[in-house]
Scaffold this motif. Structure first.
Motif, PDB file in Angstrom:
ATOM      1  N   SER A 166     -50.061   7.907  21.047  1.00  0.00           N
ATOM      2  CA  SER A 166     -48.825   7.147  20.853  1.00  0.00           C
ATOM      3  C   SER A 166     -49.090   5.693  20.487  1.00  0.00           C
ATOM      4  O   SER A 166     -48.237   5.035  19.890  1.00  0.00           O
ATOM      5  CB  SER A 166     -47.959   7.212  22.114  1.00  0.00           C
ATOM      6  N   VAL A 226     -46.423   5.202  17.748  1.00  0.00           N
ATOM      7  CA  VAL A 226     -45.202   4.608  18.278  1.00  0.00           C
ATOM      8  C   VAL A 226     -45.258   3.082  18.293  1.00  0.00           C
ATOM      9  O   VAL A 226     -44.274   2.414  17.971  1.00  0.00           O
ATOM     10  CB  VAL A 226     -44.923   5.148  19.695  1.00  0.00           C
ATOM     11  N   TYR A 227     -46.419   2.536  18.644  1.00  0.00           N
ATOM     12  CA  TYR A 227     -46.495   1.100  18.922  1.00  0.00           C
ATOM     13  C   TYR A 227     -47.134   0.295  17.800  1.00  0.00           C
ATOM     14  O   TYR A 227     -47.495  -0.866  18.004  1.00  0.00           O
ATOM     15  CB  TYR A 227     -47.266   0.874  20.227  1.00  0.00           C
ATOM     16  N   ALA A 257     -38.425   2.502  17.860  1.00  0.00           N
ATOM     17  CA  ALA A 257     -39.355   3.595  17.539  1.00  0.00           C
ATOM     18  C   ALA A 257     -39.824   4.320  18.790  1.00  0.00           C
ATOM     19  O   ALA A 257     -40.169   5.502  18.734  1.00  0.00           O
ATOM     20  CB  ALA A 257     -40.556   3.051  16.767  1.00  0.00           C
ATOM     21  N   MET A 258     -39.846   3.631  19.935  1.00  0.00           N
ATOM     22  CA  MET A 258     -40.230   4.306  21.178  1.00  0.00           C
ATOM     23  C   MET A 258     -39.283   5.455  21.485  1.00  0.00           C
ATOM     24  O   MET A 258     -39.694   6.490  22.013  1.00  0.00           O
ATOM     25  CB  MET A 258     -40.230   3.306  22.335  1.00  0.00           C
ATOM     26  N   ASP A 277     -39.289   8.179  18.096  1.00  0.00           N
ATOM     27  CA  ASP A 277     -40.476   9.033  17.991  1.00  0.00           C
ATOM     28  C   ASP A 277     -40.760   9.798  19.271  1.00  0.00           C
ATOM     29  O   ASP A 277     -41.877  10.282  19.469  1.00  0.00           O
ATOM     30  CB  ASP A 277     -41.701   8.187  17.627  1.00  0.00           C
ATOM     31  N   LEU A 278     -39.760   9.928  20.127  1.00  0.00           N
ATOM     32  CA  LEU A 278     -39.970  10.588  21.411  1.00  0.00           C
ATOM     33  C   LEU A 278     -40.388  12.044  21.249  1.00  0.00           C
ATOM     34  O   LEU A 278     -41.139  12.581  22.067  1.00  0.00           O
ATOM     35  CB  LEU A 278     -38.684  10.502  22.242  1.00  0.00           C
ATOM     36  N   HIS A 321     -42.462  13.399  19.365  1.00  0.00           N
ATOM     37  CA  HIS A 321     -43.876  13.603  19.108  1.00  0.00           C
ATOM     38  C   HIS A 321     -44.710  13.586  20.389  1.00  0.00           C
ATOM     39  O   HIS A 321     -45.831  14.103  20.404  1.00  0.00           O
ATOM     40  CB  HIS A 321     -44.401  12.524  18.158  1.00  0.00           C
ATOM     41  N   LYS A 344     -42.167  11.577  27.535  1.00  0.00           N
ATOM     42  CA  LYS A 344     -41.628  10.331  28.072  1.00  0.00           C
ATOM     43  C   LYS A 344     -42.639   9.640  28.980  1.00  0.00           C
ATOM     44  O   LYS A 344     -42.766   8.408  28.961  1.00  0.00           O
ATOM     45  CB  LYS A 344     -40.334  10.618  28.839  1.00  0.00           C
ATOM     46  N   ILE A 367     -45.295   7.720  26.930  1.00  0.00           N
ATOM     47  CA  ILE A 367     -44.768   6.516  26.283  1.00  0.00           C
ATOM     48  C   ILE A 367     -44.540   5.416  27.308  1.00  0.00           C
ATOM     49  O   ILE A 367     -44.855   4.239  27.072  1.00  0.00           O
ATOM     50  CB  ILE A 367     -43.474   6.854  25.532  1.00  0.00           C
ATOM     51  N   ALA A 378     -45.634   3.611  10.942  1.00  0.00           N
ATOM     52  CA  ALA A 378     -44.735   4.071  12.005  1.00  0.00           C
ATOM     53  C   ALA A 378     -43.284   4.087  11.534  1.00  0.00           C
ATOM     54  O   ALA A 378     -42.542   5.044  11.802  1.00  0.00           O
ATOM     55  CB  ALA A 378     -44.888   3.176  13.238  1.00  0.00           C
ATOM     56  N   ALA A 430     -40.797   7.269  10.785  1.00  0.00           N
ATOM     57  CA  ALA A 430     -39.489   7.334  11.444  1.00  0.00           C
ATOM     58  C   ALA A 430     -38.367   7.519  10.422  1.00  0.00           C
ATOM     59  O   ALA A 430     -37.390   8.225  10.687  1.00  0.00           O
ATOM     60  CB  ALA A 430     -39.251   6.066  12.262  1.00  0.00           C
TER      61      ALA A 430
END
Length: 794
Positions: free
Chosen positions: A29, A33-34, A304-305, A308-309, A311, A314, A317, A379, A383
């Motif tokens: 992630s 995600v980040y 995006a956090m 993109d959940l 993928h 919880k 992340i 990212a 998305a």
């Protein structure tokens, strides 16, 4: 490398998530995600103007150490309240069976508050709800008020589409601002290095001007072209380098931040006190208020956090952000603020992250910043693909080709048409503005607008889905809405300086989405209003000049009851139809995934002797609408399963149309019909395309395709003779040939329609002519395809 278990496995509760898998997801992630939030330090402080129109220092920004402390305090509290509290601790809990994003919140409201406006039949939706154990919520006053107000349904749909447009706009702006900011850092580094090799001040100034002219924009465009060209490889192939790059980048800027804190201003953490926020607001003016639009960029990527959940999980992340991302970003911003506080009257550009990096490691920073900016851009591009795929599945985006790049992660998609469109728009804004500051104004407006949409929809989820009190919902809306409106007002002050470009993108995408949704809904309503009863078809016979011909006819239609208008138009002009008819409907439901065991609904149309069936294939908004080239083979097997199950369900034999049986995805062996695979020429109309054959190459050289025949299982005392006879008739019909009927609709506005209606229909017609073929037509042999055209006067 793909994880051993797909993320949706955990959301469905099939396997327990172990700490090993959590750590693996956490590692992955970081790159996916980040990437965006980790590259934000490149332009947060750097996009705050330091000088006025005539080169003098501005009256407020970076005027004193106190001002720097106030700005850093805003960064700290914005990152803590918006990213940590709102998204990590609250919004991530509102997942839709492991999926996140604007449409995930909207789908929750569609199912639990009955506010959906999407063209899906009620029985298909309710069947899924019952099968998944979703009971009817207790009717509260708020739920009744929203359900009875049709205008609120349209408002929620527009909010969801608006949020999707902001995500797509962010996908255009993020590559431009990230790569251009990194290229500007490269230009500054090259200019700085040139000073060591030239002693003449005039020569140094000339070299600096040349670098400003020829380095940032061309290098940014080259990186953008390479970035978008690599998209067709998919996240699965290029994603393995993302996490290491972002980890190295974060450790580097965190270390630089710690170095600057120690050597420049160890007391910078005093600015964490909210007293500095109060002082900033107390002495506010137009110039300092507009600078908050740049501070807002520190939470870029927080959406995006949630988006993109699907993928990841919880837990992964949350752990990654709280334990790694959040503290390192605070170190980086604190270090940069400490450096700025000691260099207030330095040369222009002292507030850029590049300036705070020691000269001995500046070359490492340049390389890492270029790599990290590309990863961060990836990212938001990914998305954008995901949100457009959801809009496409729910009938809110023109038909485009969607390529699923991973068999294990269903949410990873690549959309070629959208990819090239995003590239053109990103290049346009990079070349047109060639200024990080102007692009930052537009990016800030996109970020805060998307967050406002999430806040509004989330407040409704709290009240209608979580069934909390209206006071709790109102507190969430007022608290976070106030903060985001504050930043929105700051962004609007810079509207004329570059934020207007986002409005251009919004008009482009939102108009296309609304026009497509409007045209799709009107077509669907026309089909519903002009369908005929099943008795009309079943009562046709030889006495009326209508004959039944050998073979199977598949009629693809959007309606799930009655006979579609285009097929009645066909029968009226050509009075014949096949021995076996199958009405096939695809329904994208407001759920992320439909289990294979509950995907298909099979039923009869009319009496058993008519041999007319109906099949409804249901898909979630994160799935492929048609994920195999042997779909017709599956339908025939499903009908065989239905015939064998029907004898034990006496209610389905005597009920009116609409009573259907849920049949799971057929096995390879089959219970009623056993498939036998062989090969035949490409011109045989009873064949289906091999998965390895590209549909765009049909009509070229003959190819060998997979031909599937069926046989009955050996005699079993459990199967009645009448069932075996009907199954054998089905096999014989398949051997006689297959035809596929598609309705080709042409929308036209009625005389006297208002201008807005004519405009929406005109845009829909243009999009329809230039979009991809319907998904059901992609793998149908041309020799067996029958298109029936009709004019729909709307």
């Amino acid at each position: 490398m793909d994880p051993p278990f797909s993320p949706d496995t955990f959301s469905n509760g099939l396997k327990k998530e172990t700490w090993r898998n959590t750590l693996l997801f956490s590692f992955q992630s970081i790159g996916i995600v980040y990437g965006r939030v980790s590259t934000a330090p490149l332009y947060v402080f750097g996009t705050i103007p330091t000088r006025g129109e005539h080169g003098a220092l501005r009256s407020k920004d970076f005027q004193s150490q106190e001002t720097v402390y106030e700005l850093f305090s805003f960064v700290f509290w914005t990152l803590s309240i918006v990213s940590l509290v709102k998204y990590v601790l609250i919004v991530l809990r509102a997942d839709d069976k492991g999926e996140g994003g604007t449409f995930a919140l909207y789908s929750l409201l569609c199912r639990h508050a009955k506010v959906g406006l999407l063209p899906n039949e009620r029985n298909a939706n309710e069947e899924v709800a019952c099968n998944e154990g979703i009971g009817t919520k207790v009717e509260s006053r708020a739920r009744r008020a929203i359900q009875n107000q049709k205008s609120s349904h349209y408002l929620m749909l527009i909010l969801a589409l608006f949020g999707a447009c902001m995500m797509i706009g962010d996908g255009v702006l993020t590559p431009a601002i990230s790569v251009l900011s990194a290229s500007s850092g490269l230009q500054r580094w090259l200019s700085h290095m040139s000073h060591h090799f030239s002693s003449s001040p005039k020569r140094q100034e000339k070299i600096s001007e040349e670098f400003k002219k020829y380095i940032p924009v061309p290098s940014a465009c080259a990186i953008l072209i390479c970035l978008f060209t690599l998209q067709h490889y998919g996240t699965r192939k290029i994603g393995f380098i993302f996490a290491p790059v972002i980890i190295l980048w974060l450790l580097f800027i965190g270390g630089v931040g710690l170095y600057n804190i120690i050597h420049c201003d160890p007391h910078i953490f005093y600015a964490i006190s909210p007293v500095y926020v109060y002082r900033f607001v107390r002495n506010i003016d137009r110039e300092s208020w507009s600078s908050l639009g740049s501070i807002l960029l520190c939470v870029a990527g927080s959406e995006a956090m949630f988006a993109d959940l699907g993928h990841f999980s919880k837990k992964s992340i949350k752990i990654t952000f709280i334990c790694f991302i959040y503290p390192i970003l605070l170190l980086c911003y604190a270090g940069q603020a400490a450096f700025i506080s000691k260099n207030l009257y330095a040369i222009e550009g002292f507030n850029h992250l590049t300036a705070s990096v020691p000269d001995s490691i500046s070359h490492i920073f340049v390389v890492l910043s270029l790599l990290a900016s590309a990863v961060g851009s990836q990212a938001t591009i990914t998305a954008s693909f995901s949100i457009i795929n959801q809009c496409l599945a729910l009938g809110c985006f023109p038909r485009v080709k969607v390529i699923h790049t991973s068999d294990k992660k269903r949410g990873q998609v690549y959309i070629p048409d959208v990819n090239w469109l995003l590239m053109i728009l990103s290049l346009t804004i990079t070349i047109g503005f060639h200024n990080v500051l102007q692009i930052a104004y537009a990016a800030g407006l996109a970020i805060v607008s998307g967050m406002l949409v999430t806040t509004c929809l989330m407040s409704l989820v709290i009240a209608l889905y979580w069934e909390r009190s209206l006071l709790v919902s109102a507190c969430f809306l007022i608290f976070f809405g106030f903060i985001e409106i504050m930043y929105l007002s700051a962004c609007m002050l810079n509207f004329h300086k570059g934020a207007w470009y986002l409005v251009v993108l919004l008009v482009l995408f939102l108009t296309s989405m609304l026009a497509w949704h409007y045209g799709t809904m009107k077509k669907y309503e026309f089909d519903i209003q002009n369908k005929v009863s099943t008795e009309w078809l079943t009562e046709l016979g030889p006495s009326l000049g209508v004959s039944r011909v050998p073979g199977i006819g598949f009629i693809y239609t959007d309606i799930v009851t009655g006979i579609p208008a285009f097929f009645t138009h066909f029968i009226t002009n050509l009075p014949a139809f096949h021995q076996v008819l199958v009405f096939v409907s695809f329904k994208s439901l407001p759920v992320p995934y439909v289990p294979p065991s509950r995907r298909y609904l099979i039923g009869r149309v009319g009496d058993k002797d008519y041999k007319i069936f109906r099949c409804i294939a249901r898909f979630g908004y994160c799935e492929r609408v048609r994920d195999s080239d042997d779909f017709e083979q599956q339908i025939i097997q499903l009908i065989g399963e239905f015939i064998s199950l029907e004898e034990n369900d006496s209610e389905s034999l005597t009920s009116v149309e609409g009573r259907m049986i849920v049949v799971g995805k057929p096995s390879q062996d089959g219970n009623a019909l056993i498939p036998i695979h062989s090969t035949s020429s490409a011109n045989n109309e009873t064949t289906t395309l091999s998965p390895s054959v590209d549909s765009s190459k049909r009509g070229s050289a003959p190819v060998q395709r997979k031909k599937v025949r069926f046989t009955l299982p050996e005699s079993s005392p459990k199967m009645r003779e009448s069932v075996r006879e009907e199954l054998q008739e089905l096999i014989d019909a398949r051997e006689s040939g297959t035809a596929y009927f598609l309705g080709q609709s042409h929308l036209a506005a009625r005389d006297g329609s208002n201008l807005l209606k004519k405009l929406l229909i005109m845009i829909y017609v243009i999009l329809d002519k230039n979009s991809r073929e319907p998904h059901v037509a992609l793998n149908i042999p041309h020799a067996a395809l029958v298109e029936v055209g009709m004019v729909y006067n709307i």
